[in-house]
Design a protein around this motif. Structure first.
Motif, short mmCIF file in Angstrom:
data_model
loop_
_atom_site.label_atom_id
_atom_site.label_comp_id
_atom_site.label_asym_id
_atom_site.label_seq_id
_atom_site.Cartn_x
_atom_site.Cartn_y
_atom_site.Cartn_z
N MET A 1 6.65 19.93 -1.77
CA MET A 1 6.49 19.33 -1.43
C MET A 1 4.87 18.63 -0.10
O MET A 1 5.82 19.38 0.76
CB MET A 1 6.91 17.68 -1.05
N ASP B 1 12.51 -2.00 -5.32
CA ASP B 1 13.03 -0.57 -5.22
C ASP B 1 14.46 -0.56 -4.23
O ASP B 1 15.11 0.45 -3.91
CB ASP B 1 11.82 -0.22 -4.14
N TYR C 1 17.67 1.34 -4.90
CA TYR C 1 17.15 3.20 -4.25
C TYR C 1 17.13 3.15 -2.85
O TYR C 1 18.03 4.01 -2.55
CB TYR C 1 16.04 3.89 -5.24
N CYS D 1 5.82 6.89 -0.51
CA CYS D 1 6.31 7.26 -1.63
C CYS D 1 5.20 8.99 -1.96
O CYS D 1 4.59 9.20 -1.27
CB CYS D 1 5.58 6.29 -2.92
N TYR D 2 5.90 9.76 -2.56
CA TYR D 2 5.12 11.19 -3.86
C TYR D 2 4.78 10.68 -4.84
O TYR D 2 6.26 11.17 -5.82
CB TYR D 2 6.10 12.22 -3.19
N ASP E 1 4.70 8.34 -8.01
CA ASP E 1 6.02 7.87 -8.16
C ASP E 1 6.81 7.89 -7.57
O ASP E 1 7.52 6.49 -7.58
CB ASP E 1 5.45 7.28 -9.72
N GLU E 2 7.25 8.47 -7.09
CA GLU E 2 9.24 8.79 -6.63
C GLU E 2 9.30 7.67 -4.91
O GLU E 2 8.04 8.78 -3.94
CB GLU E 2 9.11 10.20 -6.41
N ILE E 3 10.33 7.67 -4.55
CA ILE E 3 10.19 7.38 -3.55
C ILE E 3 10.87 8.28 -2.46
O ILE E 3 12.01 8.65 -3.19
CB ILE E 3 10.85 5.96 -3.31
N VAL E 4 10.79 8.42 -1.42
CA VAL E 4 10.73 9.77 -0.94
C VAL E 4 11.56 9.35 0.92
O VAL E 4 11.97 9.42 1.57
CB VAL E 4 9.92 11.10 -1.08
N ALA F 1 15.80 10.40 1.99
CA ALA F 1 15.17 11.18 0.76
C ALA F 1 15.70 12.18 0.75
O ALA F 1 15.30 13.32 1.46
CB ALA F 1 14.76 10.92 -1.04
N ALA G 1 13.78 15.08 -0.07
CA ALA G 1 12.73 15.24 0.59
C ALA G 1 12.15 15.54 2.33
O ALA G 1 11.64 15.25 2.87
CB ALA G 1 11.89 14.12 0.64
#
Lengths: 154, 154
Positions: free
Chosen positions: A1, A15, A18, A62-63, A65-68, A95, A98
């Motif tokens: 990452m 969102d 999450y 975001c990375y 589509d992922e929320i980090v 997260a 991450a």
């Protein structure tokens, strides 16, 4: 990452689940938050109040589509220090998967950039004294722990 | 001067000159503020932003017709701590001639009352670590210095 591939956007209602999970997945958050299904209505109410207020931004990192990560930025006009606006950062979380990759720094840098765009002359935040690492993290980013942060629970 | 005869109201534009004078008449405020005639425009702009924002209140304490204190209260929705609203107090000052008479306590009690009326679950503030007396004052009113208050000047 790679932290320089992280992007930032306003959080959407979808969102929220999450985000609350991230807030609760934290040594202090685990006792303060209540992540369960269905999500307590107080979170949705707060989300809607933030979303509809032009002086509040709930930002997700975001990375792909992922929320980090997540943070809230509040812009406030103050009379002190010759008037002008300040930005206050609250609820910073990365997260679990991450963490330790420099994403927290990018998140705060984004808040500083937004604060400049909004014409703020100070960015401020409080961090629980139990979070020794957080204090060091913010000091490395140039923040000065010049103030005591006092809370009164009603 | 009896502190239980002090009343509270929203500040008006005509009060601004005296409010800035109070902000500047302070060991830290004297270097941070700029009280001069005409008043720097940045104060008037901040006043107007506060006045037009339903989540910000600039409150003056009055003894008869005389202003004896000031504070700003900001109401903010937050996602953390299960959502809900918090109140933040800033720029608390008591006029020099009115200090040491319990008016500061009344001012903070008023902020707490307004925070309850607005449904807040936390009242918070930061105070400069150089203000040793202020910390003691807030602790006596029930505030806990649980957090570090960090500032970054842009």
């Amino acid at each position: 990452m790679e932290s320089n591939k992280v992007t930032f956007r306003q959080a959407l209602e979808k969102d929220l689940d999450y985000i609350v999970q991230m807030l609760a997945d934290d040594v202090l958050g685990s006792t303060r938050e209540r992540y369960e299904q269905p999500l307590p209505e107080s979170y949705l109410n707060a989300f809607k109040s933030i979303e509809s207020d032009p002086n509040n931004e709930l930002v997700v990192a975001c990375y792909g589509d992922e929320i980090v990560g997540v943070q809230q930025i509040t812009f406030t006009p103050h009379l002190t220090r010759q008037g002008g606006w300040r930005a206050t950062i609250e609820g910073v979380r990365i997260a679990r998967a991450a963490r330790g990759k420099g994403i927290g720094s990018k998140l705060i840098e984004y808040a500083v950039q937004r604060s400049k765009e909004r014409g703020c002359h100070i960015v401020q935040l409080t961090t629980d004294k139990k979070r020794a690492e957080a204090l060091h993290f913010y000091e490395q980013l140039g923040f000065k722990a010049s103030h005591e942060g006092l809370k009164l629970h009603l």
